[in-house]
Write a protein that holds these residues in place. Structure first.
Motif: not given
Length: 351
Positions: A160-184
């Motif tokens: 359960a902790l792995t699933a929760t942390g993985t989901l949040v980590g994927i969303v946070a990392g995807a937003v940072q990496g895709y938009f870059g710039g000030r968002t990152d």
């Protein structure tokens, strides 16, 4: 001459890659057999009520069939005088159930994780006997039952902790990496500040304010478990967002969410999948450590960390520390072997 459909060819290619990866995983004999053994142990722990319980699995009494492992029956059902829940280890109830025409089927181990053996003649913790295969703890509870139920709790909590942390980590990392710039930049500064917060002190504060529970512990640890994975997902999205097929998709008017979901995320899942077993083992160790310190699950809950704490408090009761230690070692070693096999399977240099 038949024409091939692009979508159908793509699905066949994906299925072929999955089959090849599974074959590569099976070639890693250590990881493959570790996966089978861990799955067997986990499935057995899911059936803990059937393997170890102080209630019978099946009772035939006065022409009726009862399932005490699933349902509560009053004592009056089996010839008792009270309407309270039946104690199936009561000598009078056992005598009633063993009369001619009646039958009772108990599990292999006749103890639950919270049942106290009142027939122990010596002090507790008591050493291993035929009735208690791995002895009892300092309250007279069966160690084997608590290990079995504690193993299930640890693995389910880790998943359960792995699933929760993985989901949040994927969303946070995807937003940072895709938009870059000030968002990152903003997310990176936030992660630096958030990661510098004293996690153990926060757990101590919340444990003193709120009543300890599995859900509270899961929520608190989920606040910090996503940061390590987000860096890997961010790097994959930063590498792939400027590739030609992503630029072509933008030129065709494909939305950002669709590009992230359909194109970049599948290519960025390799580090996520390879790190999953290691994240599960880290989550199990976190729960065990907090239980050992008294900051984890409630006292009556079966826990490997609580057994280790009892072993520390009762040095002469070697069966407490040794049994909990061996269960933890086997569990973590199997997860590490599975993780190593997954890392070799998804390694592009060995494909």
């Amino acid at each position: 001459m038949t024409e091939s459909h692009p979508g159908k060819d793509n699905r066949k290619a994906v299925a072929g890659r999955r089959s090849n990866r599974w074959q590569r995983f099976k070639r890693s004999r250590r990881g493959y057999w570790s996966l089978l053994l861990f799955t067997l142990l986990f499935v057995t722990s899911l059936l803990a009520e059937v393997v170890s319980n102080d209630r019978p699995l099946l009772v035939r009494y006065a022409g009726g069939i009862y399932f005490p492992v699933l349902f509560d029956y009053p004592e009056t059902t089996f010839g008792g005088d009270f309407a309270t829940t039946t104690d199936y280890r009561d000598p009078f109830i056992l005598e009633q159930l063993n009369q001619p025409g009646n039958s009772v089927l108990f599990p292999l181990n006749g103890h639950s994780y919270n049942s106290i053996n009142l027939e122990i003649s010596g002090p507790v913790p008591s050493p291993p006997t035929r009735d208690n295969l791995l002895g009892t703890d300092d309250r007279g509870r069966d160690v084997f039952a608590r290990l079995l139920y504690g193993f299930r709790l640890s693995v389910l909590f880790g998943l359960a902790l792995t699933a929760t942390g993985t989901l949040v980590g994927i969303v946070a990392g995807a937003v940072q990496g895709y938009f870059g710039g000030r968002t990152d930049l903003f997310f990176q500064r936030f992660i630096e500040v958030w990661g510098a917060m004293p996690e153990l002190y926060l757990l101590i504060i919340f444990a003193s304010i709120f009543q300890p529970s599995i859900l509270l512990l899961l929520c608190l640890l989920s606040l910090f478990s996503w940061m390590g994975l987000s860096d890997y997902v961010r790097a994959e999205f930063l590498r792939g967002r400027n590739l030609e097929y992503v630029s072509a998709a933008r030129a065709l008017g494909v939305g950002n969410l669709r590009i992230m979901w359909r194109h970049l995320l599948p290519n960025g899942m390799t580090p996520v999948i390879t790190f999953l077993p290691f994240r599960v083992s880290a989550s199990i160790l976190a729960l065990t450590s907090l239980d050992f310190l008294g900051l984890g699950v409630p006292p009556s809950t079966p826990s490997l960390g609580e057994l280790l704490a009892q072993g520390k408090a009762n040095i002469e009761a070697w069966w407490l520390s040794l049994s909990a230690f061996l269960v933890l070692v086997v569990m973590l070693v199997l997860l590490i072997f599975i993780g190593e096999a997954l890392r070799e399977t998804f390694d592009p240099r060995k494909s």
